[in-house]
Scaffold this motif. Structure first.
Motif, mmCIF file in Angstrom:
data_model
loop_
_atom_site.group_PDB
_atom_site.id
_atom_site.type_symbol
_atom_site.label_atom_id
_atom_site.label_comp_id
_atom_site.label_asym_id
_atom_site.label_seq_id
_atom_site.Cartn_x
_atom_site.Cartn_y
_atom_site.Cartn_z
ATOM 1 N N GLU A 100 16.958 13.848 -30.825
ATOM 2 C CA GLU A 100 16.632 12.885 -31.875
ATOM 3 C C GLU A 100 17.356 11.549 -31.685
ATOM 4 O OE1 GLU A 100 14.043 12.062 -34.917
ATOM 5 O OE2 GLU A 100 14.159 13.876 -33.715
ATOM 6 N N ARG A 101 18.591 11.604 -31.226
ATOM 7 C CA ARG A 101 19.373 10.362 -31.062
ATOM 8 C C ARG A 101 18.790 9.464 -29.968
ATOM 9 N NH1 ARG A 101 24.937 11.014 -29.647
ATOM 10 N NH2 ARG A 101 25.163 8.838 -30.223
ATOM 11 N N ASN A 102 18.088 10.068 -29.022
ATOM 12 C CA ASN A 102 17.516 9.307 -27.899
ATOM 13 C C ASN A 102 15.983 9.315 -27.924
ATOM 14 O OD1 ASN A 102 20.078 8.728 -26.676
ATOM 15 N ND2 ASN A 102 20.149 10.883 -26.061
ATOM 16 N N ILE A 103 15.407 9.487 -29.108
ATOM 17 C CA ILE A 103 13.946 9.606 -29.211
ATOM 18 C C ILE A 103 13.249 8.334 -28.699
ATOM 19 C CG2 ILE A 103 13.491 8.778 -31.577
ATOM 20 C CD1 ILE A 103 12.128 12.017 -29.928
ATOM 21 N N ILE A 104 13.982 7.231 -28.682
ATOM 22 C CA ILE A 104 13.419 5.972 -28.176
ATOM 23 C C ILE A 104 13.023 6.125 -26.701
ATOM 24 C CG2 ILE A 104 15.553 4.804 -27.425
ATOM 25 C CD1 ILE A 104 12.835 3.244 -29.652
ATOM 26 N N MET A 105 13.657 7.063 -25.996
ATOM 27 C CA MET A 105 13.278 7.322 -24.595
ATOM 28 C C MET A 105 11.859 7.889 -24.515
ATOM 29 S SD MET A 105 16.854 8.765 -23.085
ATOM 30 C CE MET A 105 16.468 8.571 -21.346
ATOM 31 N N LEU A 106 11.469 8.651 -25.517
ATOM 32 C CA LEU A 106 10.102 9.161 -25.566
ATOM 33 C C LEU A 106 9.129 7.999 -25.752
ATOM 34 C CD1 LEU A 106 8.049 11.428 -25.561
ATOM 35 C CD2 LEU A 106 8.662 11.933 -27.931
ATOM 36 N N GLU A 107 9.520 7.022 -26.553
ATOM 37 C CA GLU A 107 8.719 5.803 -26.725
ATOM 38 C C GLU A 107 8.524 5.093 -25.382
ATOM 39 O OE1 GLU A 107 7.362 3.798 -29.673
ATOM 40 O OE2 GLU A 107 7.189 5.932 -30.006
ATOM 41 N N ALA A 108 9.605 4.985 -24.624
ATOM 42 C CA ALA A 108 9.536 4.328 -23.309
ATOM 43 C C ALA A 108 8.589 5.093 -22.387
ATOM 44 C CB ALA A 108 10.931 4.226 -22.695
ATOM 45 N N TYR A 109 8.690 6.411 -22.429
ATOM 46 C CA TYR A 109 7.815 7.276 -21.630
ATOM 47 C C TYR A 109 6.351 7.023 -21.993
ATOM 48 C CZ TYR A 109 5.472 11.646 -20.296
ATOM 49 O OH TYR A 109 4.600 12.576 -19.791
ATOM 50 N N LEU A 110 6.067 6.970 -23.286
ATOM 51 C CA LEU A 110 4.685 6.751 -23.747
ATOM 52 C C LEU A 110 4.195 5.356 -23.373
ATOM 53 C CD1 LEU A 110 4.820 8.427 -27.270
ATOM 54 C CD2 LEU A 110 3.691 9.302 -25.217
ATOM 55 N N SER A 111 5.075 4.366 -23.440
ATOM 56 C CA SER A 111 4.657 2.992 -23.135
ATOM 57 C C SER A 111 4.311 2.811 -21.663
ATOM 58 C CB SER A 111 5.723 1.990 -23.563
ATOM 59 O OG SER A 111 6.826 2.067 -22.685
#
Length: 165
Positions: free
Chosen positions: A148-159
């Protein structure tokens, strides 16, 4: 002339309601991600919502085209709050797993009734569910790995087109 049994038409009508319900649930999940400023995940789930609506419409048209009456049941309200990205994605995976069971049940009815037209029609949904379940499983694994603390990495993956198989 009805080219579908009342039994199968009733079962498909029930599935139409469940698909619309899934569409609403995915809007709710998308809104959760949008409110968390996770636009990639929001976009993905708004797109999923559209797909579920398309599935409902495809089933609805089939009922009408086979001479039965479309009767959309009441649609259950979606879950509104989620405590984490992982919980929201897990809810989506649980749904897709349940839909796979439901589609297989429709196919069981078609097979038992020797309704070859319905079997041909339902084949598309059977194959579609493999894609739906595997993509949600993959998304969940990535969310779990990121945490959860690094969920922004999932955003990067999706982008970077990571959700396109």
């Amino acid at each position: 002339m009805m080219m579908i049994s009342k039994n199968l038409a009733d079962a498909i009508n029930a599935q139409v309601g469940r698909e619309f319900g899934a569409s609403f649930q995915y809007v709710q999940i998308a809104a959760y991600f949008e409110s968390e400023a996770l636009d990639g995940l929001a976009k993905l789930f708004y797109k999923q919502s559209d797909e579920e609506r398309d599935h409902a419409m495809k089933l609805a048209h089939y009922v009408v085209e086979t001479g039965a009456q479309l009767a959309i049941p009441a649609v259950e309200a979606p879950k509104v709050t989620f405590s984490s990205a992982e919980e929201a994605i897990q809810a989506a995976l649980n749904w897709e797993t349940e839909v796979t069971r439901q589609i297989n049940n429709l196919m069981d009815i078609a097979v038992a009734e020797k309704d070859y037209l319905a079997r041909e029609f339902l084949d598309w949904f059977v194959v579609e569910q493999l894609e739906e379940v595997t993509s949600m499983e993959k998304l969940l694994r990535i969310a779990q790995r990121a945490g959860e603390r690094n969920i922004i990495m999932l955003e990067a993956y999706l982008s970077h087109g990571g959700d396109e198989d």
